[in-house]
Structure formats: structure tokens, C-alpha cells
Design a protein around this motif. Structure first.
Motif, short mmCIF file in Angstrom:
data_model
loop_
_atom_site.label_atom_id
_atom_site.label_comp_id
_atom_site.label_asym_id
_atom_site.label_seq_id
_atom_site.Cartn_x
_atom_site.Cartn_y
_atom_site.Cartn_z
N GLU A 75 10.58 -1.81 -13.23
CA GLU A 75 9.17 -2.16 -13.07
C GLU A 75 8.61 -1.78 -11.70
N VAL A 76 9.39 -1.11 -10.90
CA VAL A 76 8.92 -0.66 -9.58
C VAL A 76 8.07 0.60 -9.77
N LYS A 77 6.85 0.55 -9.24
CA LYS A 77 5.96 1.70 -9.32
C LYS A 77 5.42 2.00 -7.92
N VAL A 78 5.34 3.27 -7.59
CA VAL A 78 4.82 3.69 -6.30
C VAL A 78 3.73 4.72 -6.53
N GLU A 79 2.56 4.47 -5.94
CA GLU A 79 1.46 5.43 -5.99
C GLU A 79 1.14 5.89 -4.58
N VAL A 80 0.99 7.18 -4.41
CA VAL A 80 0.67 7.75 -3.11
C VAL A 80 -0.76 8.27 -3.17
N LYS A 81 -1.61 7.76 -2.29
CA LYS A 81 -3.01 8.16 -2.24
C LYS A 81 -3.30 8.78 -0.88
N GLU A 82 -3.81 9.99 -0.92
CA GLU A 82 -4.15 10.69 0.32
C GLU A 82 -5.51 10.23 0.82
N GLY A 83 -5.58 9.83 2.06
CA GLY A 83 -6.84 9.44 2.68
C GLY A 83 -7.24 10.46 3.74
N GLU A 84 -8.34 10.18 4.42
CA GLU A 84 -8.79 11.10 5.46
C GLU A 84 -7.85 11.09 6.67
N ASN A 85 -7.53 9.89 7.15
CA ASN A 85 -6.71 9.78 8.36
C ASN A 85 -5.26 9.42 8.08
N SER A 86 -5.01 8.85 6.90
CA SER A 86 -3.66 8.40 6.61
C SER A 86 -3.37 8.50 5.12
N THR A 87 -2.12 8.33 4.78
CA THR A 87 -1.68 8.34 3.39
C THR A 87 -1.28 6.91 3.04
N ILE A 88 -1.81 6.40 1.93
CA ILE A 88 -1.54 5.03 1.51
C ILE A 88 -0.47 5.06 0.42
N ILE A 89 0.57 4.27 0.60
CA ILE A 89 1.64 4.14 -0.38
C ILE A 89 1.52 2.74 -0.97
N GLU A 90 1.16 2.67 -2.26
CA GLU A 90 1.01 1.38 -2.94
C GLU A 90 2.28 1.09 -3.73
N LEU A 91 2.90 -0.04 -3.43
CA LEU A 91 4.13 -0.46 -4.09
C LEU A 91 3.80 -1.61 -5.03
N THR A 92 4.17 -1.46 -6.30
CA THR A 92 3.95 -2.49 -7.30
C THR A 92 5.30 -2.89 -7.88
N VAL A 93 5.56 -4.20 -7.92
CA VAL A 93 6.80 -4.71 -8.50
C VAL A 93 6.47 -5.83 -9.48
N ALA A 94 7.46 -6.28 -10.21
CA ALA A 94 7.28 -7.39 -11.15
C ALA A 94 6.91 -8.65 -10.37
N PRO A 95 6.10 -9.51 -10.97
CA PRO A 95 5.69 -10.75 -10.26
C PRO A 95 6.87 -11.60 -9.79
N ASP A 96 7.96 -11.62 -10.57
CA ASP A 96 9.13 -12.41 -10.17
C ASP A 96 9.82 -11.83 -8.94
N ASP A 97 9.68 -10.53 -8.72
CA ASP A 97 10.36 -9.87 -7.61
C ASP A 97 9.49 -9.75 -6.36
N MET A 98 8.27 -10.23 -6.41
CA MET A 98 7.36 -10.09 -5.28
C MET A 98 7.93 -10.74 -4.01
N GLY A 99 8.53 -11.89 -4.15
CA GLY A 99 9.09 -12.59 -3.00
C GLY A 99 10.25 -11.84 -2.37
N LYS A 100 11.01 -11.12 -3.18
CA LYS A 100 12.15 -10.37 -2.65
C LYS A 100 11.70 -9.17 -1.84
N VAL A 101 10.56 -8.59 -2.22
CA VAL A 101 10.06 -7.42 -1.50
C VAL A 101 9.34 -7.85 -0.22
N ILE A 102 8.67 -9.00 -0.26
CA ILE A 102 7.96 -9.48 0.92
C ILE A 102 8.92 -10.16 1.90
#
Length: 75
Positions: free
Chosen positions: A18-45
Motif C-alpha cells: 500500500e506504499v505509494k510515492v508520487e513525484v511532482k516537479e515544481g518551479e523551485n523544488s521537487t515534491i515527493i508525496e508518500l502515501t501509506v496505509a492508515p495503520d502504518d502512518m505512525g510507523k512512518v512518522i
């Protein structure tokens, strides 16, 4: 860089499929969005955001080679 974040996250969580990563190119920086299962949110944070901060530190250190700015967001 997205693959690095995905690799780290998949080794932290109980549901790596259930781990998903989206990479979005911005003007000054690149944003990496990490999505995990709700149960695993605490482990990633982590306690007081320590794991999330460590992930951001690793990405920042790796981005020096590419000379780009990356921002990691946990969605």
C-alpha cells in the motif's frame, strides 16, 4: 529520489503493497508525496516525528549530488 523514499517506507511498514510515492516537479523544488496505509502512518512518522525527519534528512543528503531541492510530504 522517489525510489529511495519508497524503499525506506516499504521496509518500515506492515503493508508494503500500500506504499505509494508520487513525484511532482515544481518551479523551485521537487515534491515527493508518500502515501501509506492508515495503520502504518505512525510507523512512518515515528515518535515526535523522528522517523519522518530522518527520511527527510536522508533525501536532503542524497539530493546534494543532484543539486536539486526535494520536499518529502507524508499524506
Amino acid at each position: 529520489m522517489g525510489e529511495l523514499v519508497k524503499y525506506i517506507a516499504m521496509n518500515l511498514v506492515d503493508k508494503p503493497e500500500e506504499v505509494k510515492v508520487e513525484v511532482k516537479e515544481g518551479e523551485n523544488s521537487t515534491i515527493i508525496e508518500l502515501t501509506v496505509a492508515p495503520d502504518d502512518m505512525g510507523k512512518v512518522i515515528g515518535k515526535q516525528g523522528r522517523i519522518a525527519k530522518a527520511i527527510r534528512t536522508v533525501v536532503k543528503a542524497a539530493s546534494v549530488k543532484e543539486n536539486k531541492k526535494y520536499v518529502v510530504e507524508i499524506v
